[in-house]
Write an enzyme that holds these catalytic residues in place. Structure first.
Site, PDB file in Angstrom:
ATOM      1  N   TYR A 142       0.812  -1.214   0.000  1.00 22.39           N
ATOM      2  CA  TYR A 142       0.000   0.000   0.000  1.00 22.39           C
ATOM      3  C   TYR A 142       0.848   1.268   0.000  1.00 22.39           C
ATOM      4  O   TYR A 142       0.370   2.352  -0.327  1.00 22.39           O
ATOM      5  CB  TYR A 142      -0.935   0.022   1.210  1.00 22.39           C
ATOM      6  CG  TYR A 142      -2.026  -1.027   1.179  1.00 22.39           C
ATOM      7  CD1 TYR A 142      -2.325  -1.727   0.023  1.00 22.39           C
ATOM      8  CD2 TYR A 142      -2.750  -1.327   2.320  1.00 22.39           C
ATOM      9  CE1 TYR A 142      -3.318  -2.683  -0.008  1.00 22.39           C
ATOM     10  CE2 TYR A 142      -3.758  -2.291   2.311  1.00 22.39           C
ATOM     11  CZ  TYR A 142      -4.030  -2.973   1.141  1.00 22.39           C
ATOM     12  OH  TYR A 142      -5.016  -3.926   1.110  1.00 22.39           O
ATOM     13  N   LYS A 192       3.861 -15.389   2.852  1.00 24.40           N
ATOM     14  CA  LYS A 192       3.910 -16.187   1.625  1.00 24.40           C
ATOM     15  C   LYS A 192       5.371 -16.449   1.297  1.00 24.40           C
ATOM     16  O   LYS A 192       5.876 -16.144   0.218  1.00 24.40           O
ATOM     17  CB  LYS A 192       3.194 -15.451   0.485  1.00 24.40           C
ATOM     18  CG  LYS A 192       2.932 -16.295  -0.760  1.00 24.40           C
ATOM     19  CD  LYS A 192       2.008 -17.467  -0.517  1.00 24.40           C
ATOM     20  CE  LYS A 192       1.732 -18.203  -1.827  1.00 24.40           C
ATOM     21  NZ  LYS A 192       0.989 -19.463  -1.607  1.00 24.40           N
ATOM     22  N   ASP A 224      -2.436 -18.537   2.174  1.00 28.20           N
ATOM     23  CA  ASP A 224      -3.542 -19.266   1.565  1.00 28.20           C
ATOM     24  C   ASP A 224      -4.065 -20.346   2.495  1.00 28.20           C
ATOM     25  O   ASP A 224      -5.276 -20.554   2.620  1.00 28.20           O
ATOM     26  CB  ASP A 224      -3.153 -19.838   0.202  1.00 28.20           C
ATOM     27  CG  ASP A 224      -1.749 -20.410   0.163  1.00 28.20           C
ATOM     28  OD1 ASP A 224      -1.011 -20.278   1.157  1.00 28.20           O
ATOM     29  OD2 ASP A 224      -1.378 -20.982  -0.877  1.00 28.20           O
ATOM     30  N   ASP A 248      -5.268  -7.011   5.790  1.00 26.12           N
ATOM     31  CA  ASP A 248      -6.486  -6.351   5.317  1.00 26.12           C
ATOM     32  C   ASP A 248      -7.516  -7.404   4.898  1.00 26.12           C
ATOM     33  O   ASP A 248      -8.696  -7.342   5.264  1.00 26.12           O
ATOM     34  CB  ASP A 248      -6.131  -5.439   4.141  1.00 26.12           C
ATOM     35  CG  ASP A 248      -7.249  -4.484   3.760  1.00 26.12           C
ATOM     36  OD1 ASP A 248      -8.294  -4.467   4.439  1.00 26.12           O
ATOM     37  OD2 ASP A 248      -7.079  -3.741   2.780  1.00 26.12           O
ATOM     38  N   ASP A 252     -11.016  -9.029   7.270  1.00 25.79           N
ATOM     39  CA  ASP A 252     -12.391  -8.967   6.764  1.00 25.79           C
ATOM     40  C   ASP A 252     -13.015 -10.357   6.699  1.00 25.79           C
ATOM     41  O   ASP A 252     -14.209 -10.528   6.957  1.00 25.79           O
ATOM     42  CB  ASP A 252     -12.421  -8.317   5.377  1.00 25.79           C
ATOM     43  CG  ASP A 252     -12.410  -6.798   5.445  1.00 25.79           C
ATOM     44  OD1 ASP A 252     -12.198  -6.271   6.554  1.00 25.79           O
ATOM     45  OD2 ASP A 252     -12.609  -6.148   4.408  1.00 25.79           O
TER      46      ASP A 252
END
Length: 368
Positions: A142, A192, A224, A248, A252
């Site tokens: 970001y 990852k 994942d 992020d 959620d």
């Protein structure tokens, strides 16, 4: 009486509604603990762009930097989608986080027994789930540079850069391990590392930090697999530590364990002023209709009391008020199932009913 200065940034959409209710609750609780709040309200997001030409002004930034804590509602909406990216409402949030130096985002995911039926998962999977997601907030993709869209050989392309420094990873990892010591002493670091260089540095750095916390168990998990495990067996997690992008998305996803994203508070902290906000967005489709769930905003004020004002008992009082409200059967539309034991409430009534319960919980409290 002790006095604290709070900056309120209601923002856009339902942000104005839930922030008003949350401040009402916060003031009532602080008053019962003989604490006074001076609240300064400022514009942010689309509202600030419309009035001031920028999603957040330099003056607002300075006022926030000189406060004891900042309470944010929500920013954004379709109205501003065509605005240049640096002037969009979301740019204000990124700038505010950077200016305040709030590099660690704490998102508790707690399953209330009375809300288990509101989730799409089986009750036996959810029973006792209590997760704290610690998300790195001011680095990663970001904020990475270069970042641009151009055209190469007649084919448009877009580039975003993920970048992390070991120092950025280390400081948020410390926050996660310290938080774990106050809970069940378990950290699951999510990355990852089988693909990304950033994640390999992340894993190495978190592993190094863990050497200072021999009393805290550390597990590494690929993102994942973590996304799957959150649905399969969420009870295995205590503190989840991850980077900006993964955090992020996973937070959620975790929100739906509670039945609604309208239930999740958050605290963004660093080494100075804390920023507190509900995880949900501005929900323009229900703005102004008295339908918004203010519980996440209210719970965010509990975190504000805990991490910025040092008022642990006040924080617990607010959290108990939320639990009592739900146990009594009151439900906003996002968590209402239609059961005969439930009572549907709007935004304003939710605040009023919770306040009546808080009065019972806090009216005799005093501080030294």
């Amino acid at each position: 009486m002790k006095t604290f200065h709070i900056v309120s940034l209601p923002g856009d959409g339902i942000g104005t509604e839930v922030t008003a209710i949350a401040l009402k609750v916060l003031n009532a609780v602080c008053d019962s603990f003989d604490v006074s709040l001076e609240v300064t309200e400022r514009l942010i997001g689309g509202a600030a762009y419309d009035a001031e030409g920028a999603p957040i002004s330099d003056e607002t930034i300075e006022i926030c930097k000189n406060s004891d804590a900042v309470l944010l509602g929500a920013v954004g909406g379709p109205k501003w989608e065509s605005v240049d990216i640096p002037l969009r409402p979301e740019a204000a949030l990124l700038r505010l986080r950077k200016e305040l130096g709030v590099y660690a985002n704490l998102r508790p995911v707690t399953i209330h027994d009375s809300l288990i039926s509101a989730s799409s998962l089986r009750p036996e999977v959810l029973k006792g789930v209590d997760i704290l997601i610690v998300r790195e907030l001011t680095g990663g993709i970001y904020f990475g540079r270069p970042r641009f869209t151009d055209e190469e050989s007649g084919d448009r392309r877009a580039v975003d850069t993920m970048e992390y420094r070991a120092s950025e990873i280390e400081r948020v990892a410390v926050k996660a391990f310290e938080a774990a010591r106050l809970r069940s002493s378990r950290v699951c670091s999510v990355d990852k590392a089988n693909i990304l260089d950033c994640s390999r540095l992340w894993r190495e750095t978190v592993q190094s930090v863990s050497n200072r916390y021999s009393d805290v168990a550390l597990e590494h998990m690929l993102v994942d697999n973590c996304a799957m495990q959150l649905i399969r067996n969420p009870g295995q997690f205590d503190v989840m530590l991850t980077g900006n992008l993964f955090g992020d998305i996973l937070s959620d996803e975790a929100a739906m364990l509670t039945g609604s994203i309208g239930m999740l508070p958050s605290a963004s902290i660093g080494d100075g002023i804390g920023l507190y906000e509900p995880v949900h967005g501005s929900a323009p489709d229900i703005a102004g209709q008295d339908k918004a769930n203010p519980l996440a905003a209210i719970a965010s004020t509990a975190m504000l009391c805990r991490y910025s004002l040092g008022l642990e008992e006040a924080a617990r009082s607010i959290e108990k008020g939320v639990s009592d409200f739900l146990a009594t059967g009151y439900r906003t539309g996002d968590i209402y199932t239609g059961s005969k034991e439930e009572k549907l409430t709007g935004t304003t009534e939710t605040g009023d009913q919770l306040l009546s319960l808080l009065d019972l919980n806090t009216k005799s409290n005093t501080t030294a």
